[in-house]
Each structure stands twice: as structure tokens, then as C-alpha cells.
Scaffold this motif. Structure first.
Motif, PDB file in Angstrom:
ATOM      1  N   ASN A 197     -17.854  35.428 -33.707  1.00  3.57           N
ATOM      2  CA  ASN A 197     -16.967  35.978 -34.726  1.00  3.57           C
ATOM      3  C   ASN A 197     -15.673  36.516 -34.133  1.00  3.57           C
ATOM      4  OD1 ASN A 197     -16.436  36.958 -37.496  1.00  3.57           O
ATOM      5  ND2 ASN A 197     -16.487  38.938 -36.471  1.00  3.57           N
ATOM      6  N   VAL A 198     -15.770  37.185 -32.997  1.00  7.97           N
ATOM      7  CA  VAL A 198     -14.582  37.737 -32.362  1.00  7.97           C
ATOM      8  C   VAL A 198     -13.594  36.631 -32.026  1.00  7.97           C
ATOM      9  CG1 VAL A 198     -13.752  38.809 -30.230  1.00  7.97           C
ATOM     10  CG2 VAL A 198     -15.641  39.839 -31.488  1.00  7.97           C
ATOM     11  N   LEU A 199     -14.096  35.534 -31.465  1.00  5.21           N
ATOM     12  CA  LEU A 199     -13.227  34.410 -31.138  1.00  5.21           C
ATOM     13  C   LEU A 199     -12.610  33.820 -32.400  1.00  5.21           C
ATOM     14  CD1 LEU A 199     -15.348  32.645 -28.378  1.00  5.21           C
ATOM     15  CD2 LEU A 199     -13.190  33.848 -28.064  1.00  5.21           C
ATOM     16  N   GLY A 200     -13.445  33.660 -33.441  1.00  9.54           N
ATOM     17  CA  GLY A 200     -12.937  33.123 -34.695  1.00  9.54           C
ATOM     18  C   GLY A 200     -11.895  34.025 -35.319  1.00  9.54           C
ATOM     19  N   CYS A 201     -12.126  35.329 -35.275  1.00 11.11           N
ATOM     20  CA  CYS A 201     -11.181  36.298 -35.839  1.00 11.11           C
ATOM     21  C   CYS A 201      -9.858  36.281 -35.082  1.00 11.11           C
ATOM     22  CB  CYS A 201     -11.769  37.706 -35.783  1.00 11.11           C
ATOM     23  SG  CYS A 201     -13.082  38.010 -36.975  1.00 11.11           S
ATOM     24  N   ALA A 202      -9.956  36.147 -33.769  1.00  2.00           N
ATOM     25  CA  ALA A 202      -8.736  36.139 -32.960  1.00  2.00           C
ATOM     26  C   ALA A 202      -7.838  34.977 -33.366  1.00  2.00           C
ATOM     27  CB  ALA A 202      -9.101  36.049 -31.480  1.00  2.00           C
ATOM     28  N   ILE A 203      -8.431  33.806 -33.595  1.00  5.77           N
ATOM     29  CA  ILE A 203      -7.646  32.649 -34.017  1.00  5.77           C
ATOM     30  C   ILE A 203      -7.101  32.860 -35.415  1.00  5.77           C
ATOM     31  CG2 ILE A 203      -7.732  30.186 -34.484  1.00  5.77           C
ATOM     32  CD1 ILE A 203      -7.820  31.091 -31.537  1.00  5.77           C
ATOM     33  N   ALA A 204      -7.926  33.396 -36.315  1.00  2.00           N
ATOM     34  CA  ALA A 204      -7.483  33.621 -37.690  1.00  2.00           C
ATOM     35  C   ALA A 204      -6.290  34.568 -37.724  1.00  2.00           C
ATOM     36  CB  ALA A 204      -8.630  34.180 -38.524  1.00  2.00           C
ATOM     37  N   GLU A 205      -6.323  35.603 -36.875  1.00  2.00           N
ATOM     38  CA  GLU A 205      -5.222  36.550 -36.833  1.00  2.00           C
ATOM     39  C   GLU A 205      -3.938  35.882 -36.336  1.00  2.00           C
ATOM     40  OE1 GLU A 205      -5.025  39.569 -37.860  1.00  2.00           O
ATOM     41  OE2 GLU A 205      -7.114  39.996 -38.330  1.00  2.00           O
ATOM     42  N   ARG A 206      -4.066  35.049 -35.311  1.00  2.00           N
ATOM     43  CA  ARG A 206      -2.883  34.398 -34.738  1.00  2.00           C
ATOM     44  C   ARG A 206      -2.344  33.318 -35.662  1.00  2.00           C
ATOM     45  NH1 ARG A 206      -1.853  31.782 -29.805  1.00  2.00           N
ATOM     46  NH2 ARG A 206       0.222  32.358 -30.514  1.00  2.00           N
ATOM     47  N   ASP A 207      -3.219  32.664 -36.389  1.00  2.00           N
ATOM     48  CA  ASP A 207      -2.821  31.518 -37.209  1.00  2.00           C
ATOM     49  C   ASP A 207      -2.451  31.939 -38.620  1.00  2.00           C
ATOM     50  OD1 ASP A 207      -2.271  28.868 -37.441  1.00  2.00           O
ATOM     51  OD2 ASP A 207      -4.320  28.254 -37.869  1.00  2.00           O
ATOM     52  N   SER A 208      -2.283  33.236 -38.851  1.00  2.00           N
ATOM     53  CA  SER A 208      -1.935  33.782 -40.171  1.00  2.00           C
ATOM     54  C   SER A 208      -2.929  33.340 -41.235  1.00  2.00           C
ATOM     55  CB  SER A 208      -0.510  33.341 -40.576  1.00  2.00           C
ATOM     56  OG  SER A 208       0.430  33.823 -39.647  1.00  2.00           O
ATOM     57  N   ASP A 209      -4.154  33.211 -40.828  1.00  2.00           N
ATOM     58  CA  ASP A 209      -5.211  32.798 -41.756  1.00  2.00           C
ATOM     59  C   ASP A 209      -6.186  33.950 -41.914  1.00  2.00           C
ATOM     60  OD1 ASP A 209      -6.714  31.262 -43.406  1.00  2.00           O
ATOM     61  OD2 ASP A 209      -6.999  29.603 -41.999  1.00  2.00           O
ATOM     62  N   THR A 210      -7.208  33.763 -42.734  1.00  2.00           N
ATOM     63  CA  THR A 210      -8.235  34.786 -42.900  1.00  2.00           C
ATOM     64  C   THR A 210      -9.558  34.264 -42.381  1.00  2.00           C
ATOM     65  OG1 THR A 210      -8.917  34.004 -45.078  1.00  2.00           O
ATOM     66  CG2 THR A 210      -7.091  35.568 -45.001  1.00  2.00           C
ATOM     67  N   ASN A 211     -10.494  35.179 -42.175  1.00  2.00           N
ATOM     68  CA  ASN A 211     -11.832  34.754 -41.757  1.00  2.00           C
ATOM     69  C   ASN A 211     -12.511  33.906 -42.821  1.00  2.00           C
ATOM     70  OD1 ASN A 211     -11.790  35.930 -39.265  1.00  2.00           O
ATOM     71  ND2 ASN A 211     -12.739  37.832 -39.941  1.00  2.00           N
ATOM     72  N   SER A 212     -12.096  34.029 -44.073  1.00  2.00           N
ATOM     73  CA  SER A 212     -12.772  33.325 -45.165  1.00  2.00           C
ATOM     74  C   SER A 212     -12.815  31.824 -44.924  1.00  2.00           C
ATOM     75  CB  SER A 212     -12.083  33.616 -46.495  1.00  2.00           C
ATOM     76  OG  SER A 212     -12.196  34.984 -46.823  1.00  2.00           O
ATOM     77  N   HIS A 213     -11.748  31.277 -44.341  1.00  2.00           N
ATOM     78  CA  HIS A 213     -11.744  29.829 -44.061  1.00  2.00           C
ATOM     79  C   HIS A 213     -12.889  29.479 -43.118  1.00  2.00           C
ATOM     80  CE1 HIS A 213     -10.534  25.801 -42.952  1.00  2.00           C
ATOM     81  NE2 HIS A 213     -10.410  26.181 -41.682  1.00  2.00           N
ATOM     82  N   ASN A 214     -13.032  30.265 -42.051  1.00  2.00           N
ATOM     83  CA  ASN A 214     -14.126  29.999 -41.108  1.00  2.00           C
ATOM     84  C   ASN A 214     -15.482  30.107 -41.794  1.00  2.00           C
ATOM     85  OD1 ASN A 214     -12.604  29.397 -38.885  1.00  2.00           O
ATOM     86  ND2 ASN A 214     -12.764  31.418 -37.945  1.00  2.00           N
ATOM     87  N   TYR A 215     -15.645  31.121 -42.630  1.00  2.14           N
ATOM     88  CA  TYR A 215     -16.918  31.293 -43.325  1.00  2.14           C
ATOM     89  C   TYR A 215     -17.203  30.112 -44.263  1.00  2.14           C
ATOM     90  CZ  TYR A 215     -16.303  36.165 -41.835  1.00  2.14           C
ATOM     91  OH  TYR A 215     -16.114  37.297 -41.104  1.00  2.14           O
ATOM     92  N   ARG A 216     -16.159  29.692 -44.991  1.00  5.12           N
ATOM     93  CA  ARG A 216     -16.371  28.616 -45.965  1.00  5.12           C
ATOM     94  C   ARG A 216     -16.696  27.286 -45.281  1.00  5.12           C
ATOM     95  NH1 ARG A 216     -11.799  31.032 -48.431  1.00  5.12           N
ATOM     96  NH2 ARG A 216     -10.495  29.360 -47.556  1.00  5.12           N
ATOM     97  N   VAL A 217     -15.909  26.919 -44.262  1.00  2.00           N
ATOM     98  CA  VAL A 217     -16.164  25.623 -43.620  1.00  2.00           C
ATOM     99  C   VAL A 217     -17.521  25.633 -42.923  1.00  2.00           C
ATOM    100  CG1 VAL A 217     -13.758  24.953 -43.372  1.00  2.00           C
ATOM    101  CG2 VAL A 217     -14.856  26.278 -41.545  1.00  2.00           C
ATOM    102  N   THR A 218     -17.918  26.794 -42.389  1.00  2.10           N
ATOM    103  CA  THR A 218     -19.244  26.882 -41.761  1.00  2.10           C
ATOM    104  C   THR A 218     -20.334  26.719 -42.809  1.00  2.10           C
ATOM    105  OG1 THR A 218     -18.358  28.380 -40.076  1.00  2.10           O
ATOM    106  CG2 THR A 218     -20.746  28.311 -40.317  1.00  2.10           C
ATOM    107  N   PHE A 219     -20.134  27.341 -43.970  1.00  2.00           N
ATOM    108  CA  PHE A 219     -21.102  27.217 -45.063  1.00  2.00           C
ATOM    109  C   PHE A 219     -21.196  25.766 -45.544  1.00  2.00           C
ATOM    110  CE2 PHE A 219     -22.243  27.432 -49.593  1.00  2.00           C
ATOM    111  CZ  PHE A 219     -23.408  28.159 -49.517  1.00  2.00           C
ATOM    112  N   TYR A 220     -20.037  25.132 -45.769  1.00  2.00           N
ATOM    113  CA  TYR A 220     -20.043  23.732 -46.211  1.00  2.00           C
ATOM    114  C   TYR A 220     -20.718  22.835 -45.172  1.00  2.00           C
ATOM    115  CZ  TYR A 220     -16.535  24.858 -49.838  1.00  2.00           C
ATOM    116  OH  TYR A 220     -15.876  25.357 -50.922  1.00  2.00           O
ATOM    117  N   ALA A 221     -20.363  23.028 -43.892  1.00  2.00           N
ATOM    118  CA  ALA A 221     -20.922  22.196 -42.831  1.00  2.00           C
ATOM    119  C   ALA A 221     -22.440  22.365 -42.747  1.00  2.00           C
ATOM    120  CB  ALA A 221     -20.278  22.544 -41.492  1.00  2.00           C
ATOM    121  N   LEU A 222     -22.897  23.625 -42.847  1.00  2.00           N
ATOM    122  CA  LEU A 222     -24.339  23.896 -42.806  1.00  2.00           C
ATOM    123  C   LEU A 222     -25.062  23.154 -43.920  1.00  2.00           C
ATOM    124  CD1 LEU A 222     -26.919  25.452 -42.019  1.00  2.00           C
ATOM    125  CD2 LEU A 222     -26.089  27.350 -43.421  1.00  2.00           C
TER     126      LEU A 222
END
Length: 441
Positions: A236-261
Motif C-alpha cells: 500500500n505504501v508503494l501504491g500510495c507513493a505513486i498515487a500521490e506523485r501521479d495526482s491520482d487517488t488510491n481508489s484507482h489502485n483499489y478498483r483495478v485490484t478488485f476488478y483483476a481479482l
């Protein structure tokens, strides 16, 4: 927890990783205790059954031998030279036996020639049924016996050498001994009671072992929960770090992980592969942490030179993952999710099945979420339009078989997580993935 920023506490309604781990381990212990109970019940029950059957056979055999002794010892006759009186006497003895427990009595001389036969009235059919098991003459000094259950009747075929008072062979006695219903019922009752007591003993022992094992594993449960929490927080820390730099939110990571699962589960992906798919989905753009802001955050279209720099986030991500063996399974997604089914993607231009399956799965869900999500530079697409785009690029950008599966799932999945607050999406995702990250086989 699966995902929470270091800036804010764990949401109150999200189940803890330790609790999920504890429940999982308890379930595993119960399953293994049940399998142990089943194995012991079958093994010990089988041994007890075998011993009981042997005991019953010995009991019935002794009954049959006791009744057949009428033709041995002092009562023995030379069966090769029977006069009419001796034959009449032996026939009476044989008839007495068939009137009691024997269905058939036959006497053979030393040359194995039939000299006398008595059959209980109405049992001719039973004799025919069991004929193929008879006339297996033993060696001198031995006897043979075989049990058969025919039409609910327990029958013993017994063939005994007959000897006179001087222990010389005079012939053979063969009979079909029928265990009476009362004795058979008693035998069945004893057998069932014995098996029941054995099974109950194993069951109570297994139940007593459960709290003992739980006590011994209490430390393991806590340690497993802590390890799970730590490992998922690292992701999560790694994912959050990218989300912060890429002007995105964690929600994208959560959603794509949910869809992929859900897509991985729908196609029957193995547990280990799903573990790697989840890690890869959450860390798919981890390499962007090494891309300079002027390129990463550029609002307009990148120049060819800038795009070449952007593409290096793949190799950077692979290099980052190489530092952790626990995250190494995410490499397929991180390294190959920009490949296209027709070979026009990057970094290697792989085609079709040469692209790892997890990367092909993620490519679909990543584009779907990007299309259906609102961004500063675009409005969100409808699910119908996003599905139409996936189907249009099926076979060129995406694996057509995976697209067929995902488009059936997409409307319901989108409805389930669309508009869900980030912390609830986080809790929902953790609940779905925790079991794939527990090192309990």
C-alpha cells in the motif's frame, strides 16, 4: 489493514488483518482436524472391522466344526465301503445337521468321490448360487472355509478332512453352514457397537485437541496477522507513493485490484497466481516513482522523446520489485501490462499468449477503470461505452477470450464499487484478498 495511508487511522468498520488471519487459521485447523478425524476413523475403524470380522469368522467356524465332528473320531466310517446300515446311519446324521444349521451336507471318500448328500428342503437354489465356491479340497490335515453373504444370509462353506480314531483320513465333509438370524443379528449389533465406540472415541479426542491446538497456535495467529498487515502495508505504501506523485487517488489502485481479482477468480486462476495478480495490480505503475515531474505530470501529450522516458517506468518498476522476494510475483503485471495482444505494445512487443496471463488480465481492467473514471482531463465514460471500446479492441489490444469473460462481469462489478468511499472500498478489498496472502497451506 490492506490499505491505509500513514496520514490517517484505520477505519472503524474495516475488519483487521489479524482478525482475518485468525479466522482463516481457525478454519484451517478445523479442516485439518476433520481430515485427521476422517483418516483415523477410516484407518482404525477398518482395522477394528477386520479384527471383528476375523473374530466372527472364527466363532462361526467353531460352531460349524463342532457340528461336523459327528462324522469324525469314533463315529467315522470307511466311506469307500459303506453297507446299507452305515449309509442309512450317515444319512440320518446328515439330515439332523440340515434340520439345524446346515443347508447342504455332503460326504466324500478319500478319492474325493461323492458318497452321500443331504439338502434342506427348499434350499436347492441356495446350493446352486454357492456351487462355484465349493469342492476346493484341502491338503491332508487341513480344512478350508469361506464366508459368503447371499441374499442377506451369512453362509459358510466348510470342507473338513474326516479322520478315524487312529487319525487316518477316511474322507471329507463338505457343508454349507447357515448362520441363524438371531446369531447374525447379534453379530451385526456387536460389530456396529464396536465401530460406534471407536468412532466416538476418535471424535471426542479430536474435539479435545481443538482448544489445545488453538492455545499452542495463539502466537502463530498473532504473528501471521502482523506479517500479513506488514506485507500489505508495504504494498500500500508503494501504491500510495505513486498515487500521490501521479495526482491520482488510491481508489484507482483499489478498483483495478478488485476488478483483476474478480476476473482472475472467474477464469479459475490458481491461488498463487491470484496472489501475484493482486500484488501486480496494486503495484502496476510503481516504476513511475522514478520518472521526473515535468514528464510524469505534463498535462498535454508527450513528445516521442518524453514518451520514451515515460516507458522506462516499466524497467524501473521491475528493478524496484527485485529488492523484495515477497513482491517478485507482481513482476508479470508490472513488466508486461503495456504489451498488446497483436504485438504492438512495449517493452518487448510480445504477442498473444506470449504475454503472461496476469498481464493480459490487468490490461483489460486497467483500461476499463481508466475509461469509467473521471479525471482532471476527461469525463467518465458509461459502462456501455467502455465495454464497447474493449470489444472493439478485442484481438488487437486485448485477449479476446478474457474480454468475453470480463464484459459479462463488468456491469455488476462496476455497480458494486462505483461511488463507494475510499475507506469502504479499502475494507471491501482487504476482505476479498486477505486469504490469498496467508502463508497457511
Amino acid at each position: 489493514m490492506f490499505s491505509f495511508r500513514w496520514k490517517r487511522p484505520l477505519p472503524a468498520d474495516g475488519p483487521s488483518a489479524a482478525l482475518s488471519t485468525s479466522r482463516f487459521i481457525h478454519r484451517k485447523i478445523l479442516i485439518r482436524l476433520f481430515l485427521g478425524w476422517l483418516f483415523l476413523s477410516m484407518t482404525i475403524g477398518g482395522v477394528v472391522l477386520w479384527l471383528e470380522i476375523n473374530r466372527i469368522q472364527q466363532f462361526v467356524h467353531e460352531l460349524a466344526l463342532r457340528e461336523s465332528e459327528t462324522f469324525s473320531g469314533e463315529s467315522a466310517h470307511n466311506l469307500e465301503r459303506l453297507d446299507s446300515a452305515a449309509r442309512r446311519h450317515l444319512a440320518e446324521l446328515a439330515q439332523q445337521l440340515v434340520n439345524q444349521h446346515f443347508l447342504v451336507v455332503e460326504l466324500y471318500d478319500r478319492n474325493k468321490q461323492l458318497q452321500l448328500e443331504a439338502i434342506r428342503q427348499g434350499q436347492e437354489l441356495a446350493e446352486q448360487d454357492i456351487n462355484r465356491y465349493r469342492h476346493r479340497f484341502p491338503q491332508i490335515g487341513e480344512f478350508s472355509n469361506e464366508f459368503h453373504l447371499i441374499r442377506g444370509e451369512l453362509l459358510l462353506v466348510i470342507l473338513v478332512p474326516l479322520k478315524d480314531a487312529q487319525d487316518s483320513l477316511t474322507g471329507y465333509f463338505e457343508g454349507i453352514y447357515q448362520v441363524d438370524r438371531q446369531t447374525l443379528g447379534s453379530i451385526k449389533g456387536d460389530l456396529l457397537r464396536t465401530l460406534l465406540f471407536v468412532t466416538l472415541g476418535i471424535t471426542f479426542t479430536t474435539l479435545l485437541m481443538y482448544p489445545i491446538i488453538l492455545t499452542l497456535n495463539r502466537g502463530l495467529v498473532k504473528l501471521s496477522g502482523d506479517l500479513l498487515k506488514g506485507n500489505l502495508e508495504l504494498m500500500n505504501v508503494l501504491g500510495c507513493a505513486i498515487a500521490e506523485r501521479d495526482s491520482d487517488t488510491n481508489s484507482h489502485n483499489y478498483r483495478v485490484t478488485f476488478y483483476a481479482l474478480k476476473l482472475g477468480e472467474a477464469i479459475g486462476l490458481a491461488r498463487e497466481a491470484i496472489h501475484d495478480l493482486i500484488a501486480g495490480a496494486f503495484l502496476h505503475d510503481v516504476g513511475k516513482i522514478g520518472i521526473r515531474d515535468p514528464i510524469l505530470l505534463k498535462p498535454g501529450k508527450l513528445t516521442p522523446e518524453e514518451f520514451d522516458v515515460m516507458k522506462t517506468h516499466v524497467s524501473l518498476g521491475v528493478d524496484i520489485l527485485s529488492k523484495s522476494s515477497w513482491l517478485s510475483g507482481a513482476r508479470d503485471v508490472v513488466e508486461f501490462h503495456h504489451e498488446k495482444y497483436d504485438g504492438t505494445g512495449y517493452p518487448q512487443g510480445l504477442k498473444a499468449e506470449a504475454i503472461p496471463l496476469n498481464a493480459r488480465i490487468f490490461a483489460i481492467v486497467d483500461v476499463f477503470d481508466a475509461l469509467t473514471s473521471k479525471r482532471p482531463y476527461k469525463e467518465s465514460w458509461t459502462v456501455v461505452d467502455a465495454i464497447a471500446m474493449l470489444e472493439r479492441d478485442s484481438g488487437s489490444h486485448f485477449d479476446p477470450q478474457l474480454v468475453k469473460v470480463f464484459v459479462r462481469l463488468a456491469p455488476d462489478l462496476y455497480q458494486k464499487i462505483s461511488g463507494v468511499e475510499e475507506h469502504r472500498l479499502e475494507a471491501m478489498l482487504q476482505h476479498s484478498i486477505a486469504r490469498y496472502f496467508l502463508a497457511v497451506n
